[in-house]
Design an enzyme around this catalytic site. Structure first.
Site, PDB file in Angstrom:
ATOM      1  N   ASN A 112      -2.268  -1.539  -1.381  1.00 52.68           N
ATOM      2  CA  ASN A 112      -2.378  -2.347  -0.214  1.00 52.68           C
ATOM      3  C   ASN A 112      -1.985  -3.372   0.430  1.00 52.68           C
ATOM      4  O   ASN A 112      -1.587  -4.467  -0.912  1.00 52.68           O
ATOM      5  CB  ASN A 112      -4.453  -3.293  -0.587  1.00 52.68           C
ATOM      6  CG  ASN A 112      -4.661  -3.683   0.584  1.00 52.68           C
ATOM      7  OD1 ASN A 112      -4.280  -3.523   2.002  1.00 52.68           O
ATOM      8  ND2 ASN A 112      -5.384  -4.672   0.779  1.00 52.68           N
ATOM      9  N   HIS A 114      -2.019  -7.336   1.844  1.00 53.07           N
ATOM     10  CA  HIS A 114      -3.240  -7.965   2.085  1.00 53.07           C
ATOM     11  C   HIS A 114      -2.413  -9.283   2.700  1.00 53.07           C
ATOM     12  O   HIS A 114      -1.536 -10.104   2.101  1.00 53.07           O
ATOM     13  CB  HIS A 114      -4.327  -8.891   0.656  1.00 53.07           C
ATOM     14  CG  HIS A 114      -5.512  -9.109   0.710  1.00 53.07           C
ATOM     15  ND1 HIS A 114      -6.202  -9.016   2.141  1.00 53.07           N
ATOM     16  CD2 HIS A 114      -5.491 -10.499   0.942  1.00 53.07           C
ATOM     17  CE1 HIS A 114      -7.191 -10.075   1.352  1.00 53.07           C
ATOM     18  NE2 HIS A 114      -6.828 -11.056   1.160  1.00 53.07           N
ATOM     19  N   SER A 141       0.590 -10.438  -0.454  1.00 54.16           N
ATOM     20  CA  SER A 141       0.323  -9.436  -1.342  1.00 54.16           C
ATOM     21  C   SER A 141       0.153  -8.518  -1.692  1.00 54.16           C
ATOM     22  O   SER A 141      -0.575  -7.902  -0.261  1.00 54.16           O
ATOM     23  CB  SER A 141      -0.294 -10.196  -2.418  1.00 54.16           C
ATOM     24  OG  SER A 141      -0.697 -10.924  -2.137  1.00 54.16           O
ATOM     25  N   ASP A 150      -9.465  -6.162  -3.685  1.00 49.30           N
ATOM     26  CA  ASP A 150      -8.395  -7.255  -3.623  1.00 49.30           C
ATOM     27  C   ASP A 150      -8.509  -8.005  -4.793  1.00 49.30           C
ATOM     28  O   ASP A 150      -7.390  -9.441  -4.885  1.00 49.30           O
ATOM     29  CB  ASP A 150      -8.903  -7.994  -1.887  1.00 49.30           C
ATOM     30  CG  ASP A 150      -8.462  -8.004  -0.824  1.00 49.30           C
ATOM     31  OD1 ASP A 150      -8.080  -6.678  -0.636  1.00 49.30           O
ATOM     32  OD2 ASP A 150      -9.478  -8.548  -0.340  1.00 49.30           O
TER      33      ASP A 150
HETATM   34  C1  GAR Z   1      -2.479  -7.707   8.401  1.00 50.94           C
HETATM   35  O1  GAR Z   1      -1.954  -8.358   8.159  1.00 50.94           O
HETATM   36  C2  GAR Z   1      -2.544  -6.856   6.602  1.00 50.94           C
HETATM   37  O2  GAR Z   1      -2.251  -7.861   5.388  1.00 50.94           O
HETATM   38  C3  GAR Z   1      -4.270  -6.892   6.758  1.00 50.94           C
HETATM   39  O3  GAR Z   1      -4.567  -6.531   8.471  1.00 50.94           O
HETATM   40  C4  GAR Z   1      -3.596  -6.761   8.924  1.00 50.94           C
HETATM   41  C5  GAR Z   1      -3.709  -5.290   9.888  1.00 50.94           C
HETATM   42  O4  GAR Z   1      -2.229  -5.561  10.754  1.00 50.94           O
HETATM   43  N1  GAR Z   1      -4.549  -6.557   5.597  1.00 50.94           N
HETATM   44  C6  GAR Z   1      -6.014  -7.264   5.155  1.00 50.94           C
HETATM   45  O5  GAR Z   1      -6.592  -8.200   6.264  1.00 50.94           O
HETATM   46  C7  GAR Z   1      -7.132  -6.474   4.261  1.00 50.94           C
HETATM   47  N2  GAR Z   1      -7.903  -7.248   3.843  1.00 50.94           N
HETATM   48  P1  GAR Z   1      -1.406  -3.887  10.940  1.00 50.94           P
HETATM   49  O6  GAR Z   1      -2.539  -3.075  11.922  1.00 50.94           O
HETATM   50  O7  GAR Z   1      -0.446  -4.841  12.585  1.00 50.94           O
HETATM   51  O8  GAR Z   1      -0.431  -3.466   9.898  1.00 50.94           O
END
Ligand code: GAR
Length: 192
Positions: A112, A114, A141, A150
């Site tokens: 994942n 994060h 991360s 997480d």
């Molecule tokens: C990203 O910033 C990712 O790190 C976060 O959601 C966004 C997705 O962006 N993920 C989380 O918060 C998971 N806990 P994207 O749809 O443009 O890839």
């Protein structure tokens, strides 16, 4: 994780819930010669995920699954992954929590990304929490997915400076740019 070798790339599914910029980035990475993975399946928990458009654009199979009944959904999901011979899973902005039963079936093969320097700020609203706490740095991360949210082993992190003028929105943009560099690097680190 054991090194996976062979002529064929590692069949990978990307799970999304939103914009899918990390998905797009991973698809582009997967097409490079150095990439150990191919993206063969896109999973979303919602039809509203904008990132689903990359399924048509790049001709990658997609499936939208409603996670209301997690037991039934995960059973379908496991079948789907099996049918498509998926060996590896990248979560990319996937906003559902997978059950420990599911994670066990793919033990060590789910990662994942994060938007924080874990173990700081697990969960949501990571950027506003970092600003509220007057942190000097934040970042992103890539980590293994385990039963605790997480909390799995960190594969790679990228640190960025928080400026006085930063807002949760400006930080999110800056961190996302770094995410696009970090996710492929982490995958290379795992398989090389
Ligand atoms: C990203 O910033 C990712 O790190 C976060 O959601 C966004 C997705 O962006 N993920 C989380 O918060 C998971 N806990 P994207 O749809 O443009 O890839």
């Amino acid at each position: 994780m054991a090194k996976l070798t062979g002529l064929n790339k590692i069949k990978t599914a990307v799970f999304i819930s939103g914009t899918g910029s990390n998905l797009k980035n991973l698809i582009n990475f997967s097409k490079t010669k150095k990439s150990p993975i191919s993206i063969d399946l896109i999973i979303s928990n919602t039809i509203k995920a904008k990132g689903l458009s990359y399924s048509n654009q790049y001709k990658i199979k997609k499936k939208i699954l409603n996670f209301k009944n997690i037991k039934i959904t995960e059973k379908r999901l496991l079948n789907l992954l099996k049918q498509n011979k998926i060996q590896f899973i990248c979560l990319a902005g996937f906003m559902k929590i997978l059950s420990s039963k599911f994670i066990k079936q793919f033990n060590g093969k789910i990662i994942n990304i994060h938007p924080s320097l874990l173990p700081r700020y697990k969960g949501l609203n990571t950027h506003s929490r970092a600003i509220q706490n007057k942190d000097k740095f934040t970042g992103c991360s890539v980590h293994y997915v385990t039963e605790q949210l997480d909390s799995g082993k960190i594969i790679l992190q990228k640190k960025i400076k928080i400026l006085k003028k930063d807002t949760p929105k400006s930080l999110a943009e800056k961190v996302l740019k770094q995410e696009h560099k970090l996710y492929p690097k982490a995958i290379l680190k795992i398989f090389n």
